[in-house]
Motif scaffolding. Structure first.
Motif, short mmCIF file in Angstrom:
data_model
loop_
_atom_site.label_atom_id
_atom_site.label_comp_id
_atom_site.label_asym_id
_atom_site.label_seq_id
_atom_site.Cartn_x
_atom_site.Cartn_y
_atom_site.Cartn_z
N PHE A 83 -5.30 11.15 -7.87
CA PHE A 83 -5.72 9.79 -7.56
C PHE A 83 -5.84 8.96 -8.84
CE2 PHE A 83 -8.90 6.52 -6.59
CZ PHE A 83 -8.29 5.93 -5.49
N VAL A 84 -6.39 9.55 -9.89
CA VAL A 84 -6.49 8.84 -11.18
C VAL A 84 -5.09 8.48 -11.68
CG1 VAL A 84 -7.17 9.06 -13.61
CG2 VAL A 84 -8.68 9.90 -11.81
N LEU A 85 -4.16 9.43 -11.64
CA LEU A 85 -2.80 9.15 -12.10
C LEU A 85 -2.11 8.13 -11.20
CD1 LEU A 85 -1.59 12.72 -13.15
CD2 LEU A 85 -2.35 10.86 -14.63
N GLY A 86 -2.34 8.21 -9.90
CA GLY A 86 -1.74 7.25 -8.97
C GLY A 86 -2.25 5.85 -9.21
N VAL A 87 -3.55 5.70 -9.44
CA VAL A 87 -4.11 4.38 -9.76
C VAL A 87 -3.54 3.88 -11.07
CG1 VAL A 87 -6.24 3.18 -10.44
CG2 VAL A 87 -6.23 4.66 -8.43
N MET B 168 0.81 -1.19 0.00
CA MET B 168 0.00 0.00 0.00
C MET B 168 0.86 1.26 0.00
SD MET B 168 -3.03 0.96 -0.17
CE MET B 168 -4.39 1.87 0.41
N SER B 169 1.99 1.22 0.64
CA SER B 169 2.84 2.41 0.68
C SER B 169 3.36 2.77 -0.72
CB SER B 169 4.00 2.21 1.64
OG SER B 169 4.85 1.18 1.18
N GLY B 170 3.50 1.76 -1.60
CA GLY B 170 3.92 2.05 -2.98
C GLY B 170 2.89 2.90 -3.69
N PHE B 171 1.60 2.56 -3.51
CA PHE B 171 0.54 3.35 -4.12
C PHE B 171 0.53 4.77 -3.56
CE2 PHE B 171 -3.67 5.23 -3.68
CZ PHE B 171 -3.96 5.45 -5.02
N VAL B 172 0.65 4.89 -2.25
CA VAL B 172 0.62 6.21 -1.62
C VAL B 172 1.76 7.07 -2.15
CG1 VAL B 172 0.85 7.44 0.58
CG2 VAL B 172 -0.58 5.41 0.44
N LEU B 173 2.92 6.48 -2.32
CA LEU B 173 4.06 7.22 -2.85
C LEU B 173 3.82 7.67 -4.29
CD1 LEU B 173 6.87 8.15 -1.95
CD2 LEU B 173 7.78 6.03 -2.90
N ARG B 174 3.28 6.78 -5.13
CA ARG B 174 2.99 7.15 -6.52
C ARG B 174 1.90 8.22 -6.57
NH1 ARG B 174 4.93 1.89 -7.22
NH2 ARG B 174 3.06 0.79 -6.56
N TRP B 175 0.87 8.08 -5.70
CA TRP B 175 -0.17 9.10 -5.66
C TRP B 175 0.40 10.44 -5.19
CZ3 TRP B 175 -1.69 11.61 -1.16
CH2 TRP B 175 -2.69 12.55 -1.34
N LEU B 176 1.26 10.40 -4.18
CA LEU B 176 1.85 11.63 -3.65
C LEU B 176 2.67 12.35 -4.71
CD1 LEU B 176 2.28 13.44 -1.18
CD2 LEU B 176 4.26 12.05 -0.60
N LEU C 278 -0.68 4.53 -12.50
CA LEU C 278 0.71 4.13 -12.37
C LEU C 278 0.85 2.87 -11.51
CD1 LEU C 278 3.29 5.33 -13.54
CD2 LEU C 278 3.74 6.33 -11.33
N SER C 279 -0.10 2.63 -10.63
CA SER C 279 -0.03 1.48 -9.72
C SER C 279 -0.77 0.25 -10.24
CB SER C 279 -0.62 1.87 -8.37
OG SER C 279 0.08 2.94 -7.81
N TRP C 280 -1.59 0.40 -11.26
CA TRP C 280 -2.48 -0.68 -11.67
C TRP C 280 -1.74 -1.95 -12.07
CZ3 TRP C 280 -6.96 -1.93 -10.32
CH2 TRP C 280 -7.65 -2.93 -10.99
N SER C 281 -0.64 -1.83 -12.77
CA SER C 281 0.10 -3.04 -13.17
C SER C 281 0.57 -3.82 -11.95
CB SER C 281 1.30 -2.66 -14.04
OG SER C 281 0.86 -2.19 -15.28
N HIS C 282 0.97 -3.12 -10.89
CA HIS C 282 1.40 -3.78 -9.66
C HIS C 282 0.22 -4.49 -9.00
CE1 HIS C 282 5.28 -1.83 -9.93
NE2 HIS C 282 4.66 -0.67 -10.11
N VAL C 283 -0.94 -3.83 -8.98
CA VAL C 283 -2.14 -4.42 -8.38
C VAL C 283 -2.57 -5.66 -9.17
CG1 VAL C 283 -4.60 -4.02 -7.91
CG2 VAL C 283 -2.93 -2.23 -7.41
N ARG C 284 -2.60 -5.55 -10.49
CA ARG C 284 -3.01 -6.67 -11.34
C ARG C 284 -2.06 -7.85 -11.17
NH1 ARG C 284 -3.93 -5.76 -17.61
NH2 ARG C 284 -3.60 -3.72 -16.75
#
Length: 132
Positions: A106-110, A1-9, A112-118
């Motif tokens: 948030f859209v950009l953070g999701v 989760m911290s990876g997403f927060v960092l990308r969102w930030l 950038l993170s989507w490949s990791h989530v998938r």
């Protein structure tokens, strides 16, 4: 989760550095001092553009335009619920700008993170198409 927060930030910082309702943004700085420091304005503008290319390209490749619209729709629906429940109001234009910056980041953070989530959900890694 911290990876997403960092990308969102970082997405939020990119958007807020470009424009925000305070005087501390690229757009306001260029409006006030752009002609005096044109070389610095161009350099900073190019660095911001590189940041946008990285984020928007990764977002488009991972979730596409439809995914971006869906994430923005979910954020918009969440804001609508918050408004209906009386948790927030849209009377303050400054606050509205900050809400828009959070929503877009948030859209950009999701994106950038989507490949990791998938990959975590499915166990499959995404691969870019390789031209031979």
């Amino acid at each position: 989760m911290s990876g997403f927060v960092l990308r969102w930030l970082f997405a939020f910082i990119l958007l807020a550095a470009t424009f925000n309702p305070t005087q501390y943004s690229y757009v306001r700085w260029v409006q006030q001092n752009g002609t005096e420091s044109l070389s610095i304005a161009v350099l900073c503008g190019l660095l911001l553009i590189i940041g946008y290319i990285i984020y928007v390209r990764a977002t488009l490749r991972s979730i596409g335009v439809v995914g971006m619209a869906l994430v923005l729709g979910v954020v918009g629906a969440g804001l609508w619920v918050a408004f209906d429940l009386g948790w927030m109001s849209f009377d303050n234009p400054t606050a509205n700008t900050w809400v828009a910056l959070v929503a877009l980041s948030f859209v950009l953070g999701v994106g950038l993170s989507w490949s990791h989530v998938r990959r975590r959900l499915s166990g499959q890694a995404d691969m870019d198409d390789v031209d031979e």
